[in-house]
Write a protein that holds these residues in place. Structure first.
Motif, PDB file in Angstrom:
ATOM      1  N   GLU A  55       0.835  -1.208   0.000  1.00  0.00           N
ATOM      2  CA  GLU A  55       0.000   0.000   0.000  1.00  0.00           C
ATOM      3  C   GLU A  55       0.871   1.259   0.000  1.00  0.00           C
ATOM      4  O   GLU A  55       0.585   2.219  -0.726  1.00  0.00           O
ATOM      5  N   ALA A  56       1.927   1.257   0.807  1.00  0.00           N
ATOM      6  CA  ALA A  56       2.814   2.417   0.891  1.00  0.00           C
ATOM      7  C   ALA A  56       3.528   2.662  -0.436  1.00  0.00           C
ATOM      8  O   ALA A  56       3.672   3.810  -0.869  1.00  0.00           O
ATOM      9  N   ASP A  62       1.963   7.337  -6.512  1.00  0.00           N
ATOM     10  CA  ASP A  62       0.920   8.313  -6.829  1.00  0.00           C
ATOM     11  C   ASP A  62       1.129   9.679  -6.173  1.00  0.00           C
ATOM     12  O   ASP A  62       0.706  10.694  -6.725  1.00  0.00           O
ATOM     13  N   ASN A  63       1.761   9.713  -4.984  1.00  0.00           N
ATOM     14  CA  ASN A  63       1.777  10.936  -4.183  1.00  0.00           C
ATOM     15  C   ASN A  63       3.155  11.465  -3.822  1.00  0.00           C
ATOM     16  O   ASN A  63       3.261  12.532  -3.218  1.00  0.00           O
ATOM     17  N   GLY A  64       4.206  10.730  -4.110  1.00  0.00           N
ATOM     18  CA  GLY A  64       5.558  11.182  -3.801  1.00  0.00           C
ATOM     19  C   GLY A  64       6.013  10.763  -2.411  1.00  0.00           C
ATOM     20  O   GLY A  64       5.226  10.347  -1.564  1.00  0.00           O
ATOM     21  N   VAL A  65       7.310  10.910  -2.203  1.00  0.00           N
ATOM     22  CA  VAL A  65       7.929  10.401  -0.984  1.00  0.00           C
ATOM     23  C   VAL A  65       7.509  11.202   0.258  1.00  0.00           C
ATOM     24  O   VAL A  65       7.291  10.624   1.322  1.00  0.00           O
ATOM     25  N   GLU A  66       7.419  12.528   0.152  1.00  0.00           N
ATOM     26  CA  GLU A  66       7.095  13.340   1.332  1.00  0.00           C
ATOM     27  C   GLU A  66       5.718  12.995   1.898  1.00  0.00           C
ATOM     28  O   GLU A  66       5.565  12.797   3.108  1.00  0.00           O
ATOM     29  N   MET A  67       4.709  12.933   1.046  1.00  0.00           N
ATOM     30  CA  MET A  67       3.359  12.604   1.522  1.00  0.00           C
ATOM     31  C   MET A  67       3.298  11.176   2.057  1.00  0.00           C
ATOM     32  O   MET A  67       2.598  10.894   3.029  1.00  0.00           O
ATOM     33  N   THR A  68       4.044  10.286   1.428  1.00  0.00           N
ATOM     34  CA  THR A  68       4.063   8.895   1.884  1.00  0.00           C
ATOM     35  C   THR A  68       4.692   8.789   3.268  1.00  0.00           C
ATOM     36  O   THR A  68       4.184   8.084   4.141  1.00  0.00           O
ATOM     37  N   MET A  69       5.790   9.500   3.480  1.00  0.00           N
ATOM     38  CA  MET A  69       6.429   9.474   4.800  1.00  0.00           C
ATOM     39  C   MET A  69       5.483  10.036   5.859  1.00  0.00           C
ATOM     40  O   MET A  69       5.384   9.485   6.959  1.00  0.00           O
ATOM     41  N   THR A  70       4.789  11.103   5.532  1.00  0.00           N
ATOM     42  CA  THR A  70       3.843  11.691   6.487  1.00  0.00           C
ATOM     43  C   THR A  70       2.753  10.686   6.848  1.00  0.00           C
ATOM     44  O   THR A  70       2.390  10.537   8.009  1.00  0.00           O
ATOM     45  N   ARG A  71       2.288   9.972   5.863  1.00  0.00           N
ATOM     46  CA  ARG A  71       1.190   9.025   6.098  1.00  0.00           C
ATOM     47  C   ARG A  71       1.647   7.736   6.783  1.00  0.00           C
ATOM     48  O   ARG A  71       1.006   7.255   7.701  1.00  0.00           O
ATOM     49  N   TYR A  72       2.750   7.164   6.344  1.00  0.00           N
ATOM     50  CA  TYR A  72       3.126   5.829   6.801  1.00  0.00           C
ATOM     51  C   TYR A  72       4.167   5.798   7.918  1.00  0.00           C
ATOM     52  O   TYR A  72       4.411   4.743   8.485  1.00  0.00           O
ATOM     53  N   ASN A  73       4.770   6.912   8.253  1.00  0.00           N
ATOM     54  CA  ASN A  73       5.715   6.924   9.353  1.00  0.00           C
ATOM     55  C   ASN A  73       5.045   7.233  10.684  1.00  0.00           C
ATOM     56  O   ASN A  73       5.720   7.360  11.690  1.00  0.00           O
ATOM     57  N   ALA A  74       3.731   7.304  10.696  1.00  0.00           N
ATOM     58  CA  ALA A  74       2.997   7.570  11.933  1.00  0.00           C
ATOM     59  C   ALA A  74       3.197   6.414  12.926  1.00  0.00           C
ATOM     60  O   ALA A  74       3.336   5.258  12.528  1.00  0.00           O
ATOM     61  N   ASN A  76       0.997   5.323  15.097  1.00  0.00           N
ATOM     62  CA  ASN A  76      -0.203   4.506  15.291  1.00  0.00           C
ATOM     63  C   ASN A  76      -0.980   4.384  13.990  1.00  0.00           C
ATOM     64  O   ASN A  76      -0.894   5.213  13.120  1.00  0.00           O
ATOM     65  N   GLU A  77      -1.748   3.330  13.895  1.00  0.00           N
ATOM     66  CA  GLU A  77      -2.485   3.060  12.660  1.00  0.00           C
ATOM     67  C   GLU A  77      -3.647   4.021  12.447  1.00  0.00           C
ATOM     68  O   GLU A  77      -4.129   4.166  11.351  1.00  0.00           O
ATOM     69  N   ALA A  78      -4.096   4.709  13.484  1.00  0.00           N
ATOM     70  CA  ALA A  78      -5.195   5.672  13.346  1.00  0.00           C
ATOM     71  C   ALA A  78      -4.832   6.784  12.379  1.00  0.00           C
ATOM     72  O   ALA A  78      -5.674   7.336  11.718  1.00  0.00           O
ATOM     73  N   ALA A  79      -3.545   7.104  12.291  1.00  0.00           N
ATOM     74  CA  ALA A  79      -3.098   8.161  11.403  1.00  0.00           C
ATOM     75  C   ALA A  79      -3.137   7.730   9.947  1.00  0.00           C
ATOM     76  O   ALA A  79      -3.040   8.534   9.045  1.00  0.00           O
ATOM     77  N   GLN A  80      -3.254   6.443   9.690  1.00  0.00           N
ATOM     78  CA  GLN A  80      -3.282   5.950   8.321  1.00  0.00           C
ATOM     79  C   GLN A  80      -4.700   5.898   7.853  1.00  0.00           C
ATOM     80  O   GLN A  80      -5.122   5.729   6.835  1.00  0.00           O
TER      81      GLN A  80
END
Length: 80
Positions: A55-56, A62-74, A76-80
Motif C-alpha cells: 500500500e505504501a 501516486d503521491n511522492g515520498v514526502e506525503m508517503t512518509m507523512t502518512r506511513y511513518n505515523a 499509530n495506525e489511526a493516522a493511516q
C-alpha cells in the motif's frame, strides 16, 4: 551488504527507500533472526507488514515520498 552495494552504485546514501523493522528482541544475532523461518504468530505479523508495504509503495508512486512518509511513518495506525 545489499544496501552498501546499492549506495556504491548510486554514489550516495541519500535516496528514498522503504524500511521495515524486524521487531528483534535482541536475544539472537540479527542476521540469524531475519534469515530464520517465521513462526505461525510471526507469519500473521509479516503478512500485515507486507500488505502495508505494498500500500505504501503504491501511495508513494501516486503521491511522492514526502506525503508517503507523512502518512506511513505515523506511530499509530489511526493516522493511516
Amino acid at each position: 551488504n545489499g544496501l552498501k552495494d546499492i549506495q556504491s552504485h548510486l554514489g550516495t546514501s541519500e535516496y528514498p527507500r522503504l524500511r521495515v523493522g524486524i521487531g528483534d528482541s535482541g536475544q539472537r544475532d540479527a542476521a540469524d533472526y531475519v534469515l530464520s523461518r517465521f513462526s505461525s504468530d510471526e507469519r500473521d505479523v509479516i503478512d500485515k507488514a507486507i500488505q502495508t508495504s505494498v500500500e505504501a509503495i503504491l501511495y508513494w508512486v501516486d503521491n511522492g515520498v514526502e506525503m508517503t512518509m507523512t502518512r506511513y511513518n505515523a506511530k499509530n495506525e489511526a493516522a493511516q
